[in-house]
Design a protein around this motif. Structure first.
Motif, PDB file in Angstrom:
ATOM      1  N   UNK A 176       7.791   0.980  -4.857  1.00  0.00           N
ATOM      2  CA  UNK A 176       7.748   2.114  -4.374  1.00  0.00           C
ATOM      3  C   UNK A 176       6.586   2.749  -3.122  1.00  0.00           C
ATOM      4  N   UNK A 177       5.659   3.405  -2.634  1.00  0.00           N
ATOM      5  CA  UNK A 177       4.310   3.665  -1.754  1.00  0.00           C
ATOM      6  C   UNK A 177       3.957   2.980  -0.966  1.00  0.00           C
ATOM      7  N   UNK A 178       3.122   2.409  -0.897  1.00  0.00           N
ATOM      8  CA  UNK A 178       2.175   1.697   0.333  1.00  0.00           C
ATOM      9  C   UNK A 178       2.605   0.120   0.649  1.00  0.00           C
ATOM     10  N   UNK A 179       3.124  -0.346   0.921  1.00  0.00           N
ATOM     11  CA  UNK A 179       3.265  -2.146   1.066  1.00  0.00           C
ATOM     12  C   UNK A 179       4.366  -2.183   0.161  1.00  0.00           C
ATOM     13  N   UNK A 180       5.261  -1.233  -0.484  1.00  0.00           N
ATOM     14  CA  UNK A 180       6.466  -1.588  -1.512  1.00  0.00           C
ATOM     15  C   UNK A 180       7.240  -2.813  -0.710  1.00  0.00           C
ATOM     16  N   UNK A 181       8.047  -3.152  -1.323  1.00  0.00           N
ATOM     17  CA  UNK A 181       9.146  -4.295  -1.406  1.00  0.00           C
ATOM     18  C   UNK A 181      10.394  -3.633  -1.594  1.00  0.00           C
ATOM     19  N   UNK A 182      11.522  -3.912  -0.931  1.00  0.00           N
ATOM     20  CA  UNK A 182      12.847  -3.832  -0.449  1.00  0.00           C
ATOM     21  C   UNK A 182      13.350  -4.566  -1.232  1.00  0.00           C
ATOM     22  N   UNK A 184      19.474  -8.125  -1.054  1.00  0.00           N
ATOM     23  CA  UNK A 184      20.582  -8.711  -2.226  1.00  0.00           C
ATOM     24  C   UNK A 184      21.591  -7.991  -2.018  1.00  0.00           C
ATOM     25  N   UNK A 185      22.186  -7.397  -0.918  1.00  0.00           N
ATOM     26  CA  UNK A 185      23.370  -5.886  -0.693  1.00  0.00           C
ATOM     27  C   UNK A 185      24.039  -7.408   0.805  1.00  0.00           C
TER      28      UNK A 185
END
Length: 562
Positions: free
Chosen positions: A338-344, A349-350
């Motif tokens: 979460x937050x700035x620079x977060x990684x999804x 992986x879907x």
């Protein structure tokens, strides 16, 4: 018999928490992982176990016998886990890296991970973002065990110990109201089914943490049921278990926070519903005189609230890294998710055919399709199938730590429909008998907590993220057993759950053995060359740091050319 199960569960839980408490307290005071923590944890477990037996007037000779069996059991479990190697990607990529760093003296509160690695190993490691910023309960426990055994794989014993705690505590809870109508054999059966969860099974011999989170979520939920139904105004034992399991749960992975919120929401909704019913159907004057019961309920609520406050305090202390360390670095407390620079990490992986689809759509296709590992970049549709059918190809997809489609096993879609039928039969049985059992409230609270944790999870199509869905079906079976006269139907339901899990279990062990044997063969080939192994790190560093530890344990001499 019920007390011995409680004694085992509480003593093991006390030992595990002692190790964890000493570790995070040590971090706060500038210390690092030390072998003495594990020794003190074992002492705590044996002291708690012995004292509980002593106060139950167990003869000293029997206490000694039980303690010897206890110790032998732990030794055997540690030996078994040391033999089977973790072949999972995440386990090798960053979980074991974190364990090694902690064991080598990294203090995650005060020491920058990159500086520590450069100073201690003179290496560049990839994927350290997860080691630095994820909560670390399992890694901390494993690092402590590793510091004693010097074998990286022995830390996986925490998975089996946690399953034993959950099984023993579930058996104890099922001996109390409203579950006490069940005979011992059935209580053992359903307690085992609760733990014999396909997600737990697939991750037992790995460092994945989804199954571990489920086990402590189950323990915490059962302890809440025990607190709310206890006739004792101060159910100290249940409160201790609730506090310890909840703190551990929120330190396993960030999803533990959602689980804890669901527990609080479930209790809040349940209490609000009970008050609404009381206002709608006020008791008679004679019943109003029973103020003792009302005072007892108020005291129980205050006791529960105090427990929640202690949990929040301990979670903040044990979670200084990553929550506060992220804030000090001007990041979101839940960075990198979460937050700035977060990684999804979910969208990539879907499977492509399920991306950007509604939650219900993804859930339906995941549950009612053939089990399929389905790599995320594959552009093909899940294959729907008739419930209780088995296709040859899907058997190969079972047992992986993160099977994406049909991750609960080949029979799960049929078991889910079977559970719906059991609920209908249960409702029909209760309405035809014209009775309203007060004990159904405990089931309502159970289903509220577990149900919310599934419904509020946006990735509930993926089995590894909602293993508690399995527990909901198991409790439906338990609920039906207490109300339906034809108990053979419930036994059939339980047998189908066992068979489903057994197939996952067989495949997961086969995968673990395959990886273990291949690793042993590779190491033997290296040793047969009878010369120092030269390792040349790739451009972006060594991603599998744990491989160096395996070489070291096997006595392989190597040199890293920097």
């Amino acid at each position: 018999m019920d007390k011995i199960f409680l004694n085992i569960a509480f003593s093991l839980l006390s030992g595990v928490f002692t190790i964890f408490f000493l570790s995070f307290a040590g971090f706060i005071f500038g210390l690092h992982i030390m072998p003495v923590y594990t020794i003190l944890g074992l002492v705590a477990a044996f002291v708690v176990f012995s004292f509980r037996l002593y106060f139950e007037k167990t003869p000293p000779a029997k206490i000694l016998k039980y303690c010897i069996l206890y110790a032998l059991g732990l030794f055997c479990l540690a030996y078994i886990t040391s033999l089977l190697k973790d072949g999972s990607y995440d386990g090798r990529m960053y979980h074991q890296t974190t364990i090694i760093l902690l064991e080598k003296g990294w203090n995650p509160i005060y020491q920058d991970i990159t500086e520590f690695i450069n100073k201690t190993f003179q290496l560049k490691l990839a994927e350290t973002i997860w080691s630095e910023n994820y909560v670390k309960f399992s890694e901390i426990i494993a690092a402590n065990i590793f510091s004693v055994t010097h074998k990286i794989e022995t830390g996986k014993i925490i998975n089996i110990i946690s399953a034993i705690i959950a099984f023993c505590y579930a058996f104890y809870i099922l001996s109390k109201e409203p579950f006490c109508k069940m005979v011992d054999k059935l209580r053992i059966l359903f307690s085992f089914i609760l733990v014999y969860n396909p997600v737990v099974i697939a991750q037992t011999f790995t460092y994945y943490t989804d199954g571990l989170l489920y086990l402590y979520f189950l323990i915490a939920t059962l302890s809440v049921i025990d607190i709310k139904t206890s006739k004792n105004q101060t159910p100290v034992m249940s409160a201790f278990i609730f506090i310890i399991s909840s703190v551990i749960m929120m330190n396993i992975k960030f999803g533990g926070i959602l689980c804890f919120i669901c527990i609080l929401l479930g209790v809040l909704i349940f209490q609000a519903t009970c008050k609404f019913k009381a206002l709608k159907n006020p008791p008679s004057n004679l019943q109003n005189n029973n103020t003792q019961t009302d005072n007892s309920k108020k005291h129980s609520q205050r006791f529960f609230l105090h427990s929640v406050l202690i949990i929040i305090l301990l979670t903040l202390l044990s979670g200084i890294n990553p929550y506060f360390t992220n804030v000090l670095k001007e990041r979101h407390p839940l960075y990198p998710l979460a937050g700035e620079g977060k990684i999804d990490i979910t969208t990539p992986n879907t499977p492509q055919t399920l991306r950007n689809k509604p939650i219900l759509y993804k859930f339906f296709f995941s549950v009612f399709s053939q089990s399929d590992y389905m790599i995320f970049y594959e552009n093909r549709m899940p294959k729907l199938k008739m419930p209780f059918t088995i296709h040859k190809n899907e058997l190969l997809s079972l047992g992986y730590t993160d099977t994406r489609i049909g991750g609960f096993g080949v029979f799960f879609s049929g078991i889910l429909l079977f559970a719906v039928i059991l609920l209908f039969l249960n409702y029909k049985s209760r309405t035809s008998s014209h009775t309203k059992e007060e004990t159904s409230g405990e089931y309502t609270l159970l289903f509220l907590i577990l149900g919310l944790s599934v419904l509020l999870n946006p990735e509930n199509w993926w089995a590894r993220y909602v293993p508690q869905l399995w527990a909901i079906l198991a409790f439906i079976g338990i609920f039906a057993y207490t109300n339906i006269q034809k108990n053979g139907i419930v036994l059939l339901f339980a047998c189908l759950m066992l068979i489903n899990s057994f197939m996952v279990n067989a495949r997961s062990i086969a995968l673990s053995l395959e990886y273990t044997f291949n690793t042993i063969i590779d190491i033997q080939k290296i040793k047969s060359q009878k010369q120092k192994l030269i390792i040349r790190p790739p451009k972006y560093g060594i991603t599998e740091f744990s491989a160096l530890q395996k070489l070291k344990e096997a006595g392989v001499e190597y040199e890293i050319q920097r």
